[in-house]
Design an enzyme around this catalytic site. Structure first.
Site, PDB file in Angstrom:
ATOM      1  N   SER A  51     -16.308   7.197 -30.814  1.00  0.00           N
ATOM      2  CA  SER A  51     -15.594   7.308 -29.551  1.00  0.00           C
ATOM      3  C   SER A  51     -14.887   8.667 -29.465  1.00  0.00           C
ATOM      4  CB  SER A  51     -14.623   6.131 -29.398  1.00  0.00           C
ATOM      5  OG  SER A  51     -14.193   6.000 -28.062  1.00  0.00           O
ATOM      6  N   ASP A 106     -19.132   2.362 -26.291  1.00  0.00           N
ATOM      7  CA  ASP A 106     -18.158   2.797 -27.295  1.00  0.00           C
ATOM      8  C   ASP A 106     -18.477   2.300 -28.709  1.00  0.00           C
ATOM      9  OD1 ASP A 106     -15.857   3.549 -28.613  1.00  0.00           O
ATOM     10  OD2 ASP A 106     -14.630   1.954 -27.767  1.00  0.00           O
TER      11      ASP A 106
END
Length: 660
Positions: free
Chosen positions: A423, A541
């Protein structure tokens, strides 16, 4: 049958052992396996029985036991994607543990013959296994720390005399001695003139240990023709004349046993022609390092040398025993490294071990400890077992704290050998790997967001919330500009980024292709950024399944790992009269998910940093300077611990064995 084959194909493509195998080869591999079922309590294989197969766990779990004096000693539990039984296939020894189904378990079984086919035709699997065993083949020292079992003997050669092999080898020896304090000796089978040795800053010395030859028959060598040299960094060179005796195959193992007592790393500097003596050295050594041409006209010779080495090393050639690097000293235009990997059937993209430089062209030792770590120094740190990995965790804008950590490490002269990121950690890590400069990283990230208005203009490209609030195109463009549209091969620091295939609920490790697309995949926080289609998968993510990717670095060979977690410390209790908005709700939800899971993911790190960022929100991108200072403060306070960890790793590694 087709359904079962497709099921196995889909499953194997997600197992770490097969992660580097091209998709088109997975179906071929799948045809080598057969499916088996066991009920809870069933014994799958017993200790001391002959080993004729290995297993990959499709579903369920198994327990591993050692049996001693009539007692069963629990070792570990294996789960989906883990494998066992391969040690007995590799060693051709009896099984050294008992495996029992702890739940109903479905396994994919591979027989000995098919296992040999597998590792010979898919070298990336052999490399994975060699790194896997580097972690498993260890022992607890008296102080309780685990110390890795590492190779001692290396045969080093090149596919031609013009590739700078001596420059490479002596530079590697220098950096091992200089950075790890390990004892290194280079064996030169051929006598060289003193003037050549002086060119490498080597001076004559007396034999440092006359006992090295005490077990050899007196008539097997001539003391007058054995010359010793020493470099200021304390590595030694031992010159032996060819024709040491016609009993070389009998004498050399005895000499090597003595060398192993006196040195931690022993290199044999071989010529580009494999004579009988050099073939013996290759067979007896633990590893072979081969420096190759990368021009079209020389590829046939390179392939011929690789085939000869594989024939000498046997099955172990496919388990990481042969490592290949490229020299740029020959030819003006070479074959791209990715094409070299494919055409030569290498286990991974070869590194550049010798680049064109004044030192290399003039055969002088490269003593520069520059950053990023490349060439001979990178090889030296791998051999010495001191490669440092940095795992950067997820956390939205709080990830600017990663930049502060990198700044302190850079100013302290602590060099990072590899990076993994999830991320926001993927965004920061990817840009840093492309620039190897905290100042450039800062200029292309937090310096762009001085106000909340800057954030709205430069990142928040709102869209109709069918898949997410933000399209993510502005964030991707920011990364593309910062990394200059880099491919992973362009990165100055090896980097691995984590995303999640949302449809199949699978973790995906990106290490090839376009860096920007990999980062965009990893930062796609569900409901905030729209999912991103990359390499045929819908990605979100990476923090959902791996918030701090320590395990990725360990699988890639890192010897020590610093993890940076920015989701582990809960913020102080907050109260607000206004109902939370959708961004705040999503932000808090992701923080809870990441924070709860982080402890499991950082447990295998050597050291974990926890910047105190609890006072900042997911979208506080305009607070970059303050968040950077949070990372600096935490890293600066932990610098003594980091340096202690590195110093301990630089100590001598003891051979021993403790595997199941």
């Amino acid at each position: 049958m087709l359904t079962n084959l497709q099921d196995l194909h889909d499953f194997l493509s997600r197992v770490p052992l097969f992660s580097s195998v091209p998709v088109d080869q997975i179906r071929v591999i799948a045809g080598l396996f057969k499916k088996e079922f066991y009920h809870k309590g069933d014994i799958i294989c017993r200790q001391d029985e002959p080993g004729d197969s290995m297993y990959v766990i499709r579903s369920g779990t198994v327990w591993v036991f050692k049996e001693a004096d009539g007692e069963k000693i629990f070792v570990t539990e294996l789960k989906r994607g883990d494998f066992f039984g391969e040690i007995s296939l590799l060693s051709k020894a009896s099984r050294n543990s008992t495996i029992e189904a702890s739940l109903d378990v479905a396994l994919f079984c591979l027989t000995r013959d098919n296992f040999d086919v597998l590792i010979k035709t898919n070298k990336s699997i052999g490399l994975y296994l060699s790194r896997y065993y580097a972690k498993r083949m260890s022992v607890k020292a008296k102080d309780g720390r685990r110390q890795s079992m590492v190779p001692t003997f290396y045969a080093v050669s090149a596919t031609g005399p013009e590739l700078g092999v001596s420059h490479f080898l002596y530079s590697v020896s220098f950096h091992i001695s200089n950075e790890s304090h390990k004892r290194v000796v280079v064996i030169e089978p051929h006598l060289e003139a003193d003037r050549i040795m002086h060119k490498y800053d080597l001076t004559r010395m007396e034999c440092p240990d006359p006992g090295l030859f005490r077990l050899l028959p007196p008539d097997s060598y001539k003391p007058a023709e054995i010359h010793w040299y020493e470099h200021l960094s304390r590595f030694h060179v031992l010159q032996l004349q060819t024709g040491f005796s016609d009993r070389l195959s009998e004498i050399m193992p005895v000499l090597m046993a003595g060398l192993k007592e006196s040195y931690d790393v022993v290199f044999f500097n071989l010529t580009h022609c494999l004579n009988d003596m050099e073939r013996l050295f290759v067979r007896l050594c633990d590893r072979t390092l081969l420096l190759i041409h990368n021009t079209q006209e020389k590829l046939r010779e390179v392939q011929s040398r690789l085939s000869a080495l594989e024939a000498i090393c046997g099955t172990s050639a496919f388990l990481g025993r042969i490592r290949v690097g490229v020299s740029h000293l020959y030819g003006k235009k070479g074959v791209a490294r990715q094409e070299l990997q494919q055409r030569l059937g290498l286990s991974e993209t070869p590194g550049i071990w010798v680049d064109r430089s004044e030192l290399a062209v003039n055969d002088r030792i490269d003593t520069n400890k520059c950053f990023p770590v490349r060439g001979p120094r990178a090889v030296a740190r791998e051999i010495a077992g001191i490669r440092l990995g940095l795992a950067l965790g997820a956390g939205g804008a709080r990830g600017w704290a990663h930049i502060g950590v990198l700044k302190v490490l850079e100013e302290a002269g602590i060099h990072i050998d590899m990076i993994s990121g999830t991320s926001m950690g993927a965004l920061v890590g990817g840009i840093y790997a492309a620039t190897a400069s905290v100042e450039k990283l800062k200029q292309s990230t937090i310096d762009l967001f001085r106000t909340r208005s800057d954030t709205r203009r430069k990142i928040f490209d709102y869209t109709l919330p069918r898949q997410g609030l933000l399209r993510g195109e502005k964030a991707a463009q920011l990364v593309r500009n910062a990394v200059n549209s880099a491919d992973f091969l362009d990165l100055m620091i090896p980097t691995y980024l984590v995303g999640v295939d949302i449809l199949n609920e699978e973790e995906v490790i990106f290490e090839t292709g376009d860096v920007t697309d990999a980062v965009r995949s990893s930062i796609a926080i569900p409901a905030v950024f729209s999912p991103f289609k990359h390499q045929g998968r819908w990605m979100v993510d990476g923090g959902l399944l791996n918030p701090v990717p320590v395990d990725v670095l360990l699988r890639k060979g890192a010897d020590m790992v610093i993890a940076v977690s920015i989701e582990s410390k809960p913020s102080k209790a907050k109260t607000q009269k206004k109902a939370p908005g959708i961004k705040q709700i999503i932000s808090q939800t992701i923080s809870i998910v990441h924070g709860r899971a982080t402890s499991d993911f950082v447990k295998n790190a050597d050291l974990v940093l926890y910047p105190d960022v609890g006072a900042y929100a997911w979208d506080d991108f305009h607070q970059g300077i303050a968040l950077m200072h949070c990372g600096m403060k935490e890293c600066f306070e932990r610098l003594p611990d980091i340096q202690k960890m590195i110093n301990e790793k630089q100590g001598r590694v003891i051979w021993s064995l403790d595997i199941f």
